[in-house]
Design an enzyme around this catalytic site. Structure first.
Site, PDB file in Angstrom:
ATOM      1  N   LYS A  78       0.853  -1.229   0.023  1.00 62.20           N
ATOM      2  CA  LYS A  78      -0.106   0.032  -0.034  1.00 62.20           C
ATOM      3  C   LYS A  78       0.747   1.224  -0.228  1.00 62.20           C
ATOM      4  CE  LYS A  78      -3.980   1.999   2.683  1.00 62.20           C
ATOM      5  NZ  LYS A  78      -4.789   1.871   3.656  1.00 62.20           N
ATOM      6  N   SER A 158      -9.767   2.364   2.973  1.00 68.21           N
ATOM      7  CA  SER A 158      -8.746   3.004   1.961  1.00 68.21           C
ATOM      8  C   SER A 158      -7.884   2.149   1.295  1.00 68.21           C
ATOM      9  CB  SER A 158      -8.086   4.078   3.056  1.00 68.21           C
ATOM     10  OG  SER A 158      -7.276   3.235   3.920  1.00 68.21           O
ATOM     11  N   SER A 182     -10.548   0.263   7.192  1.00 69.92           N
ATOM     12  CA  SER A 182      -9.898   0.293   5.879  1.00 69.92           C
ATOM     13  C   SER A 182      -9.260  -0.957   5.513  1.00 69.92           C
ATOM     14  CB  SER A 182      -8.753   1.390   5.831  1.00 69.92           C
ATOM     15  OG  SER A 182      -9.468   2.674   5.640  1.00 69.92           O
TER      16      SER A 182
END
Length: 492
Positions: A78, A158, A182
């Site tokens: 990420k 997210s 998330s």
């Protein structure tokens, strides 16, 4: 040869050990898959040269019998994790072409164990979002589609890039972060497994901060076993993170297949929210029945302060974010927009660099921390947080091993469908997940079924502090009963 991108991480690990294929072949297969799936926008940066170099080094270590636990396994990272010498932007314009001079602790531990970096994965800007639509690189597309429709759906957020990439076979697993859901919400939207560990289980050092008392790193993977393998490498004490807890990291994989007979599973009555879709309610009951069939005992529990969790979260998280994001001013790193003086330069840089959702949360945070409203909002929210934590403590003190809830209030929705006029509509996606962050507990999302339109739905298990093992054991029971969920490939 089998399509190497369809293997689970555990299968790929075993295949490398048997020399059925090489780490380089495995990496090349994933690089080709990434190239063919650019329409998903899961990766914001691909690192093919670095990936091949790491794979070759892994093959050499395997050949001489010096393989690490993740040797040769290609992963996605990420874009919130600092990767030394590899652009890290938190998917915000304000960080520009920032290339960190250091590596995050979590990613460093993955490389220590032999993993291969495929690239950086898309996320909501500064991890603020529930749909991966706030990224400066554009939205991520969910590899799943509604039956009979080609409308593009969100993967959740997210960590949408992480979830989309894992579901589409663009990496064997991915790092993610969870501040209010998330990891778990995108996992539920994409038919993948995501675990948010106990606060302090994984180091936050080198991860771009959103809300420091809530943020926690964890993996998204295709199976419960894969998530267990990844978490063992990601977890551990780090003296560079003052909130990191010095506890031995167990062999989480050993929890897979362990009996759940006699475990008490709490079913919280407060999670039956108004307007809950019938298919979510039915899935929840189905999950409870599966655990009961495996020998667990179901008990109704009460978490009375659940209804205050979402408003309290959307005070605490923006307050911490407004403080954390004060460091982005264009002076020492990232993008800069000049002005006639330094104050104007700050203003111009932040106005141009931050997206609309990030600005909204900075404004909310600044407001609730201001002198006139601190007691009315921030202090009250922190008191509510204490009560939420106490609810869970009282529940676990009665012998409950874990709590079963839905992961999300719906399946994946369309890009551009929610939150346009009313941001609260988007914030409601976190209704089942924020309590876990507020209390610092571990929570896992496991795919458990599909909705009427063929989209995956997930269930959430919430555990006692540092008892991720139990979540893996229970999660695997649901996984075995529900089966694996793989989208039909439409993008290549």
């Amino acid at each position: 040869m089998t399509d190497l991108t369809s293997l689970t991480l555990a299968e790929a690990r075993d295949g490398l050990a048997k020399k059925s294929f090489t780490a380089l072949q495995l990496t090349d297969a994933h690089l080709a898959a990434i190239e063919a799936a650019r329409v998903l926008n899961a990766y914001v940066l691909e690192t093919p040269e670095q990936a091949r170099a790491m794979a070759k080094a892994a093959d050499e270590r395997i050949a001489r019998g010096a393989a690490g636990p993740l040797e040769g396994l290609p992963l996605g990272i990420k874009d919130l994790f600092a990767t030394q010498g590899v652009r890290t932007t938190a998917c915000s314009k304000i960080l520009g072409e920032f290339s960190p001079p250091y590596e995050s602790t979590v990613s460093a531990q993955l490389w220590r164990d032999g993993a291969v970096l495929l690239g950086k994965l898309n996320n909501d800007e500064f991890a603020m979002g529930s749909s991966n639509e706030t990224s400066c690189f554009g939205p991520v597309v969910n590899p799943w589609r509604r039956e009979g429709s080609d409308a593009k759906l969100v993967p959740g957020g997210s960590s949408g890039g992480s979830a989309s990439a894992v579901a589409a076979g663009l990496c064997l697993g991915a790092t993610a972060t969870d501040t209010g859901g998330s990891i778990r919400q995108p996992a539920a939207f994409t038919g993948t497994v995501g675990i948010k560990p106990t606060y302090g289980r994984c180091s936050r050092w080198g991860i771009v901060a959103f809300a420091s008392s809530l943020d926690q790193a964890g993996p998204i993977a295709r199976t419960v076993r894969d998530a267990a393998i990844l978490l063992r490498s990601m977890a551990g004490h780090d003296p560079k993170d003052t909130t990191s807890v010095d506890r031995a990291v167990p062999d989480y994989e050993a929890a897979i297949g362990r009996s759940v007979k006699g475990m008490k599973i709490g079913i919280p009555k407060e999670y039956r929210i108004d307007g809950m879709p019938a298919e979510i309610e039915a899935l929840w009951k189905q999950g409870a029945d599966w655990l009961k069939a495996a020998g667990a005992e179901l008990v109704e529990v009460s978490l009375p302060h659940t209804k205050y969790a979402l408003p309290a979260y959307y005070i605490v998280a923006p307050a911490e974010a407004s403080s954390n994001l004060a460091r982005y001013d264009g002076v020492r790193y990232g993008a800069r927009v000049n002005g006639r003086n330094i104050v104007e330069m700050y203003e111009n840089t932040r106005a141009a660099g931050f997206g609309a959702e990030v600005k909204r949360r900075i404004m909310i945070g600044t407001y609730v921390l201001s002198a006139g409203y601190y007691d009315a909002y921030y202090l009250r929210a922190q008191k509510v947080r204490t009560l939420i934590k106490r609810d869970f403590e009282e529940c676990f003190a009665k012998g409950v091993s874990a709590i079963l809830t839905p992961a999300t209030p719906s399946a994946a929705f369309g890009i551009g469908e929610k939150g346009g006029a009313d941001p609260v509509e988007m914030y409601l996606n976190d209704i089942f997940t924020v309590t876990v962050n507020m209390a610092g507990l571990p929570g896992i999302a496991v795919p458990a079924g599909k909705d009427a339109q063929g989209l995956p739905l997930g269930l959430q298990l919430i555990g006692r502090p540092f008892d991720e093992d139990t979540l893996f054991s229970l999660g695997e029971v649901i996984e075995q009963a529900a089966g694996r969920f793989t989208p039909t490939k439409w993008w290549a």
